[in-house]
Design an enzyme around this catalytic site. Structure first.
Site, mmCIF file in Angstrom:
data_model
loop_
_atom_site.group_PDB
_atom_site.id
_atom_site.type_symbol
_atom_site.label_atom_id
_atom_site.label_comp_id
_atom_site.label_asym_id
_atom_site.label_seq_id
_atom_site.Cartn_x
_atom_site.Cartn_y
_atom_site.Cartn_z
ATOM 1 N N ASP A 1 0.864 -1.176 0.000
ATOM 2 C CA ASP A 1 0.000 0.000 0.000
ATOM 3 C C ASP A 1 0.906 1.234 0.000
ATOM 4 O O ASP A 1 1.649 1.457 0.955
ATOM 5 C CB ASP A 1 -0.866 -0.063 1.264
ATOM 6 C CG ASP A 1 -1.730 1.167 1.427
ATOM 7 O OD1 ASP A 1 -1.611 2.106 0.601
ATOM 8 O OD2 ASP A 1 -2.520 1.198 2.386
ATOM 9 N N LYS B 1 5.993 15.277 -27.027
ATOM 10 C CA LYS B 1 5.779 14.864 -28.424
ATOM 11 C C LYS B 1 6.828 15.509 -29.315
ATOM 12 O O LYS B 1 7.116 16.700 -29.185
ATOM 13 C CB LYS B 1 4.376 15.273 -28.898
ATOM 14 C CG LYS B 1 3.254 14.443 -28.274
ATOM 15 C CD LYS B 1 1.913 14.881 -28.834
ATOM 16 C CE LYS B 1 0.754 14.264 -28.061
ATOM 17 N NZ LYS B 1 0.411 12.914 -28.469
ATOM 18 N N HIS C 1 -2.831 20.599 -22.076
ATOM 19 C CA HIS C 1 -2.243 20.411 -23.405
ATOM 20 C C HIS C 1 -2.434 21.642 -24.312
ATOM 21 O O HIS C 1 -1.492 22.123 -24.928
ATOM 22 C CB HIS C 1 -2.845 19.185 -24.106
ATOM 23 C CG HIS C 1 -2.793 17.937 -23.285
ATOM 24 N ND1 HIS C 1 -1.747 17.629 -22.450
ATOM 25 C CD2 HIS C 1 -3.650 16.884 -23.180
ATOM 26 C CE1 HIS C 1 -1.967 16.458 -21.866
ATOM 27 N NE2 HIS C 1 -3.116 15.986 -22.292
#
Ligand code: BG6
Length: 489
Positions: free
Chosen positions: A93, A183, A241
């Site tokens: 956990d 990207k 974004h």
């Protein structure tokens, strides 16, 4: 890609939420690809922490099965075997200091090893996980913590999460991911703007009429109801974004290509965004929600049908007319648009230049456009007017594109996924492509006005048919300005 420098610190990665969707969909694949390309430091271990009991020797096979569900390409056998050696499943956990202490004792005893902790969990448990990490002695200088968006649901929500993170980790140790920044094509925006002298003299209100930034998706919510129905497209896509893309298009040239310099310039843009409030809410923003329709020939249900019926006030489409109040951009609208279940998947930036001052060719001229296609089919087009060959006296014109296709220009260069680059940067401790706290805060401050305006004016999302380009209200928003969206057929 540069290979990992020899002699760089030994490092491990701990993935909290190690059997979650993001881990299987993106993280293990990215690490496998990095390993295959010889980019991971020798000896790096990938510790997957999750609550579910699973014999540790079964984990590589489980991971492989899940990864293969998402990949179109088969895995390279030898590369996978080598990567599987690095995988260690740890049941525990992450909010329990005792469990993390046991993990540390079993696996992280060497004092000079660095550790990247990737919190692939909802932000709601960031605070208890960070406390448990600190309690287990895993917050020292050699630890870097990577956190996924969404960081909160508002400026206040973000500040609360961030306060917890910074109580335990320094800003230098915190890596906030916005995968768009990883990207290739997004990075190329900086190269395009700042290594070609052609653009800079044109890049301002004197010559640019407006900018369009679109992130269109064909997919729906893909089972992420619990998250999406609360967040909606504004918080899921625009806050992060789209605003990051806007910053990269609009920012001033940084003095150096280093994290602090680039982030400072982006922050200035976010601070210059004109707040959208009052009557402007309905003039400058559009919310939409998809109804059933057909996307690329396939019949798809509407948003609420896809969920479990019932009503929902969540937007799956947003269009915003943003304005940047500074010397470079005053008077140049930046139209942002994103939506799910649209006609095509494409992310694109369109810079539309002004019309010629004195048209000599009648009405057949069109303003020049620079179209930067981020995905798919990455490329850059400069759309120019040309005379159609022939003897006609009135010299008819046609728009023709100068086309740069990445796949043709750089054929033979392997595609690098955003997560590969970002994970490698986190391993190397390079924060340039991660988002600083003040950027996230400024982005939320602007988004909060819109969210609050929608709430106060009871602005319900306008319906749109799946498989189109969003609600007609988005078309009307540009039409009021005498403009149209640039939709690719
Ligand atoms: C994520 C959003 O951040 O970005 C998703 O949470 C969205 O809803 C995704 O689908 C889009 O990313 P990409 O890389 O496919 O454009």
């Amino acid at each position: 890609m540069m290979a990992v420098e020899k002699g760089s610190a030994m490092c491990d990665i701990l993935i909290v939420g190690g059997d979650g969707d993001l881990a299987y969909r993106k993280l293990y694949v990215a690490l496998y690809e990095l390993d295959r390309a010889g980019q991971l430091p020798a000896g790096l271990r990938v510790l997957a922490l999750a609550r579910k009991p699973l014999p540790t020797d079964e984990f590589p096979a489980t991971a492989r099965r899940r990864i293969e569900q998402y990949r179109s390409k088969p895995l390279d056998e030898a590369a996978w075997r080598a990567f599987a050696e690095r995988l260690i499943y740890v049941q525990g956990d992450a909010t329990s200091a005792a469990d993390l202490m046991a993990l540390r004792e079993n696996f992280l005893q060497q004092p000079d090893r660095e550790l990247v902790v990737y919190l692939s969990t909802p932000a709601a448990i960031f605070a208890p996980v960070c406390q448990a990490l600190a309690g287990a002695g895993l917050s020292h200088d050699g630890v870097r913590i990577v956190v996924e968006k969404p960081l909160g649901d508002s400026r206040a929500g973000f500040l609360a999460i961030n306060a917890e993170l910074t109580r335990i980790f320094s800003e230098r140790q915190i890596f906030r991911i916005d995968h768009y920044l990883g990207k290739e094509s997004v990075q190329n925006l900086l190269a395009l703007r700042f290594s070609n002298s052609l653009f800079e003299p044109l890049w301002n209100h004197n010559l640019i009429d407006h900018v369009q930034i679109t992130a269109a998706e064909t997919i729906g919510v893909e089972g992420r109801w619990a998250f999406y129905d609360v967040a909606g497209a504004l918080r899921d896509m625009v806050q992060n974004h789209l605003l990051q893309l806007l910053c990269l298009v609009a920012m001033e040239p940084p003095a150096r290509l280093e994290a602090g310099f680039v982030r400072d310039e982006k922050l200035k843009v976010l601070h210059s965004l004109k707040p959208i409030t009052g009557a402007a809410i309905r003039e400058r923003t559009v919310r939409g929600q998809y109804r059933s329709g057909a996307v690329q020939g396939e019949v798809v249900p509407g948003y609420t049908e896809e969920r479990d019926g019932g009503d929902s006030d969540t937007e799956t489409f947003v269009a915003v007319k943003a304005e940047i109040m500074n010397w470079r951009w005053a008077g140049v609208p930046f139209y942002l648009r994103t939506g799910k279940r649209l006609a095509r998947r494409f992310s694109e930036i369109v810079i539309q230049f002004r019309e010629v001052a004195h048209p000599l060719f009648g009405d057949s001229g069109m303003p020049n456009r620079l179209v930067i296609r981020l995905q798919p089919d990455k490329g850059i087009q400069l759309r120019l007017m040309n005379k159609i060959p022939g003897l006609e006296a009135d010299m008819p014109l046609q728009e023709v594109a100068l086309n740069l296709s990445y796949s043709e220009a750089f054929s033979g260069k392997a595609e690098v996924d955003a997560y590969e680059r970002l994970l490698l940067d986190a391993i190397k401790g390079n924060p340039t492509l991660f988002v600083r706290a003040d950027e996230v805060e400024a982005a939320w401050a602007w988004i909060d006005h819109i969210a609050e305006g929608w709430r106060a004016s009871r602005y319900r999302p306008a319906p749109y048919v799946a498989g189109g380009y969003g609600p007609p209200e988005a078309v009307a928003m540009l039409a009021r300005d005498g403009r149209t969206w640039y939709d690719v057929e």
